[in-house]
Design a protein around this motif. Structure first.
Motif, short mmCIF file in Angstrom:
data_model
loop_
_atom_site.label_atom_id
_atom_site.label_comp_id
_atom_site.label_asym_id
_atom_site.label_seq_id
_atom_site.Cartn_x
_atom_site.Cartn_y
_atom_site.Cartn_z
N LEU A 124 0.87 -1.18 0.00
CA LEU A 124 0.00 0.00 0.00
C LEU A 124 0.89 1.22 0.00
O LEU A 124 1.89 1.27 0.74
CB LEU A 124 -0.91 0.00 1.23
CG LEU A 124 -2.02 1.06 1.25
CD1 LEU A 124 -3.08 0.74 0.21
CD2 LEU A 124 -2.66 1.14 2.63
N ALA A 125 0.57 2.20 -0.82
CA ALA A 125 1.34 3.45 -0.89
C ALA A 125 0.43 4.58 -0.45
O ALA A 125 -0.62 4.80 -1.04
CB ALA A 125 1.85 3.68 -2.31
N PHE A 126 0.85 5.32 0.56
CA PHE A 126 0.00 6.33 1.19
C PHE A 126 0.69 7.69 1.18
O PHE A 126 1.89 7.78 1.42
CB PHE A 126 -0.27 5.89 2.65
CG PHE A 126 -1.10 6.85 3.44
CD1 PHE A 126 -2.48 6.79 3.40
CD2 PHE A 126 -0.51 7.81 4.25
CE1 PHE A 126 -3.25 7.67 4.14
CE2 PHE A 126 -1.27 8.70 4.99
CZ PHE A 126 -2.65 8.62 4.93
N PRO A 127 -0.06 8.78 0.95
CA PRO A 127 -1.48 8.83 0.61
C PRO A 127 -1.76 8.80 -0.89
O PRO A 127 -2.89 8.58 -1.28
CB PRO A 127 -1.92 10.16 1.21
CG PRO A 127 -0.70 11.02 1.10
CD PRO A 127 0.48 10.11 1.27
N PHE A 174 -2.53 16.51 -0.33
CA PHE A 174 -2.91 15.46 0.62
C PHE A 174 -2.35 15.70 2.02
O PHE A 174 -2.14 14.76 2.79
CB PHE A 174 -2.44 14.10 0.08
CG PHE A 174 -3.02 13.76 -1.26
CD1 PHE A 174 -4.26 13.16 -1.37
CD2 PHE A 174 -2.34 14.08 -2.43
CE1 PHE A 174 -4.81 12.86 -2.61
CE2 PHE A 174 -2.88 13.79 -3.67
CZ PHE A 174 -4.13 13.18 -3.75
N ASP A 175 -2.11 16.97 2.38
CA ASP A 175 -1.57 17.30 3.71
C ASP A 175 -2.44 16.76 4.84
O ASP A 175 -1.94 16.36 5.89
CB ASP A 175 -1.44 18.82 3.88
CG ASP A 175 -0.60 19.47 2.82
OD1 ASP A 175 -1.17 19.86 1.80
OD2 ASP A 175 0.63 19.58 3.00
N ALA A 176 -3.76 16.79 4.64
CA ALA A 176 -4.66 16.42 5.73
C ALA A 176 -4.81 14.91 5.87
O ALA A 176 -5.41 14.44 6.84
CB ALA A 176 -6.04 17.06 5.50
N ALA A 177 -4.27 14.14 4.93
CA ALA A 177 -4.46 12.69 4.99
C ALA A 177 -3.77 12.03 6.18
O ALA A 177 -4.37 11.18 6.85
CB ALA A 177 -4.00 12.05 3.67
N PRO A 178 -2.50 12.34 6.50
CA PRO A 178 -1.86 11.64 7.62
C PRO A 178 -2.60 11.78 8.95
O PRO A 178 -2.79 10.77 9.65
CB PRO A 178 -0.46 12.26 7.67
CG PRO A 178 -0.19 12.65 6.25
CD PRO A 178 -1.52 13.15 5.75
N PRO A 179 -3.07 12.98 9.34
CA PRO A 179 -3.84 13.03 10.59
C PRO A 179 -5.24 12.43 10.46
O PRO A 179 -5.75 11.83 11.42
CB PRO A 179 -3.90 14.52 10.93
CG PRO A 179 -3.68 15.22 9.65
CD PRO A 179 -2.77 14.35 8.86
N TYR A 180 -5.87 12.56 9.30
CA TYR A 180 -7.26 12.09 9.15
C TYR A 180 -7.35 10.57 9.26
O TYR A 180 -8.24 10.04 9.95
CB TYR A 180 -7.83 12.56 7.82
CG TYR A 180 -9.23 12.04 7.53
CD1 TYR A 180 -10.35 12.70 8.00
CD2 TYR A 180 -9.42 10.88 6.78
CE1 TYR A 180 -11.63 12.23 7.73
CE2 TYR A 180 -10.70 10.40 6.51
CZ TYR A 180 -11.80 11.08 7.00
OH TYR A 180 -13.06 10.60 6.74
N TYR A 181 -6.48 9.85 8.60
CA TYR A 181 -6.60 8.38 8.54
C TYR A 181 -5.88 7.75 9.73
O TYR A 181 -4.84 7.10 9.59
CB TYR A 181 -6.04 7.87 7.20
CG TYR A 181 -6.91 8.27 6.04
CD1 TYR A 181 -8.11 7.62 5.78
CD2 TYR A 181 -6.56 9.34 5.22
CE1 TYR A 181 -8.94 8.01 4.72
CE2 TYR A 181 -7.37 9.73 4.16
CZ TYR A 181 -8.56 9.05 3.92
OH TYR A 181 -9.38 9.44 2.89
#
Length: 594
Positions: free
Chosen positions: A151-154, A209-216
């Motif tokens: 899996l590659a995030f985000p 995608f800055d908000a992805a690390p805290p959101y998920y």
């Protein structure tokens, strides 16, 4: 330009016959473009180009017909005969000017990706990101066999493509809300059932995608609990299953060119003018390299901030705007004291650019605290005294711009400014970005009595709140007793209270996996909203086995009117029976990455 010419053509030919097809093309092209506004960036314009290109071809055909008719009418006129070769020569000259830089690049030293599926390359001086991508994909290929899952995030599936691995989920990128937490939970279930041997995540330069690390947060807890950083290549982290959490060595995003490399290692007061000149160069790579060198020099001599050196260099307005845009692109928090100084200037353009740089720098600071490899926070704040004063002044100023107050609130926590606690509490009802950062800072500076205020904030739907506040509540809940009890009591109240914040509260409870929430979660299985029932079903599956919980889940799996709820409840029963692993393993505490 084509659209403007097309509108004029359409107005002039509105009553003419035989224009239906080109007129339809033009209208579709116009609206295809307008529906993307204001996101008229290159990746979205690609979707809008084909219709415009076809209409452009039609206009060119019309122009050629006019020329043909004009030349035919001119007959043997010498001037007319000369028009064609002169025009062709001008066109070829224009094309040569436009194309020559690209042709010259073909003979420049190049780097090419070492993968047969994508043998693409770029000039060596601009190749650092491509080199890091290639190195990360090559390392992933050593950990995961070809065709294996990862899996590659985000948003980095290109690493999977290059390495020959595959994404086991339907999602190639993660933007908060798409997928949402229900989808995230099902992704986690799939990963827990068959853990990939390695994962990839970005550690900086998240762009959209800055908000992805805290959101998920469910994915983050899964990754931190089971994976450790294997290697860091620029902005790409490769994490190995069962690896030990460790702090990686610093990995620069860019490689210095000769001009920047020659200035590294010298005191900034000797090199500032030259580095600032390079940081406002025409070449973006040169600008970013120079700014990174400035940041490193500031870190080595942190008593003064960048504003001191900018003032001494006497940059003109155009160059200072370019410097601020370079900081915006690099999102280098070591320039924070300068950003506050620039935002306070009377020049509206300079102040606006500084606020724009603050906005994205804050977003990246937040994202880097939620990396899968562990929290990554700046080790040094250049010009700390001036920066702290600016943060206090902004938070105390009721008229300060929201982007400045949000940045100041975030930095107040990072700087450990306990004296700002009253001002931060007053900002909890401010704009979403400021309120979210104030809540996050208070969780560090004065966590007592904060949890219930944060659960009430869950009723707000703003992206900044949705992305950051749940992660902040999780951080509070992981601080041990008595904070865990306080968070638990506030969450229980939110779990039992119908409203827009109830579903978010359930997902937070699911991540904490605290058995004290079992009663309120079972009650949520009877909620009116399917989303609440689905979240409750998954959350109950993450709790330790209990007869009452299994019975409630089995009933939901058989009789709930929503198919998704039935499916999640049935899966939760399997977890309760011990036939499937639970995802809610506490994440290990990781230190700062430097």
């Amino acid at each position: 330009g084509t659209h403007a010419v097309g509108v004029v053509w359409l107005w002039r030919r509105r009553a003419a016959a035989g224009c239906d097809v080109p007129a339809t093309l033009l209208l579709c092209a116009l609206f295809m473009h307008l529906q993307l506004y204001p996101r008229a960036d290159f990746m979205h314009l690609i979707d809008a180009i084909p219709l415009t290109a076809v209409f452009t071809a039609y206009l060119l055909q019309r122009v050629m017909e006019w020329w043909r008719a004009g030349l035919a009418a001119a007959g043997a006129d010498g001037f007319a005969r000369a028009v064609v070769p002169v025009t062709v020569a001008v066109l070829f000259a224009c094309m040569a000017v436009r194309v020559s830089p690209s042709l010259a690049a073909l003979w420049a030293p190049q780097f090419r990706l070492p993968f047969a599926v994508a043998p693409v390359g770029v000039e060596r001086e601009h190749a650092s990101t491509l080199e890091h991508l290639g190195a990360a994909a090559a390392h992933l290929a050593t950990l995961v066999p070809e065709g294996g899952s990862s899996l590659a995030f985000p948003a980095a599936d290109i690493v999977l493509f290059l390495s020959g691995t595959r994404n086991p989920t339907p999602y190639a990128y993660f933007f908060p809300g798409r997928p949402d937490h229900r989808d995230e939970a099902e992704i986690v279930d799939a990963l827990v059932a068959a853990p990939p041997l390695a994962l990839v995540s970005l550690n900086r330069a998240f762009t959209f995608f800055d908000a992805a690390p805290p959101y998920y947060f469910l994915l983050r807890r899964f990754a931190r609990a089971r994976y450790g950083l294997a290697e860091r290549h620029g902005r790409f982290d490769v994490l190995a299953l069962g690896g030990e959490a460790r702090s990686p060595a610093a990995a620069p995003d860019h490689e210095d060119g000769d001009a920047v490399a020659a200035l590294r290692g010298h005191p900034l007061h000797e090199t500032a003018s030259a580095l600032l000149r390079l940081a406002t160069d025409d070449d973006l790579a040169v600008r970013l390299n120079a700014l990174a060198a400035i940041g490193d020099a500031l870190e080595a001599e942190p008593s003064r901030g960048l504003e001191t050196y900018v003032a001494a260099a006497g940059l003109d307005r155009a160059r200072e705007v370019l410097l601020l845009r370079t900081i915006r692109d690099a999102r280098d928090a070591r320039t924070a004291s300068y950003l506050f100084a620039a935002a306070a200037r009377s020049d509206a353009r300079i102040a606006s650019e500084a606020l724009g740089a603050m906005y994205v720098t804050r977003a990246e600071l937040i994202a880097r605290r939620s990396l899968w490899a562990g929290s990554d926070a700046p080790a040094v704040w250049p010009g700390r005294s001036e920066l702290a004063s600016a943060v206090r002044a902004i938070l105390a100023d009721a008229t300060a711009p929201p982007r400045a107050t949000a940045f100041a609130a975030d930095l107040a926590g990072a700087l450990g400014q306990h004296e700002t606690v009253p001002a931060l509490r007053a900002r909890l009802s401010a704009d979403a970005a400021t309120a979210a950062s104030a809540a996050d800072a208070l969780a560090t500076l004065a966590p007592g009595g904060l949890a219930c205020e944060l659960t009430r904030m869950l009723e707000r739907s703003d992206l900044d709140i949705v992305a950051l506040v749940p992660t902040t509540l999780l951080r509070l809940g992981e601080q041990g007793e008595p904070m865990r009890r306080e968070v638990g009591a506030c969450l229980d109240d939110a779990l039992a209270r119908p409203g827009p914040g109830r579903e978010a509260a359930i997902w937070i409870a699911a991540a904490l996996a605290d058995p004290r929430h079992a009663v309120t979660l079972r009650a949520a299985l009877a909620a009116v909203e399917p989303g609440v029932r689905a979240a409750a079903a998954w959350a109950l599956g993450e709790l330790p086995p209990e007869v009452a919980t299994t019975q409630a889940l089995r009933a939901a799996s058989e009789s709930d009117p929503d198919a998704d709820v039935r499916r999640l409840a049935a899966r939760a029963v399997v977890k309760q029976d011990g036939r499937s692993p639970r995802a809610g393993t506490p994440a290990p505490a990781l230190g700062n990455v430097t």
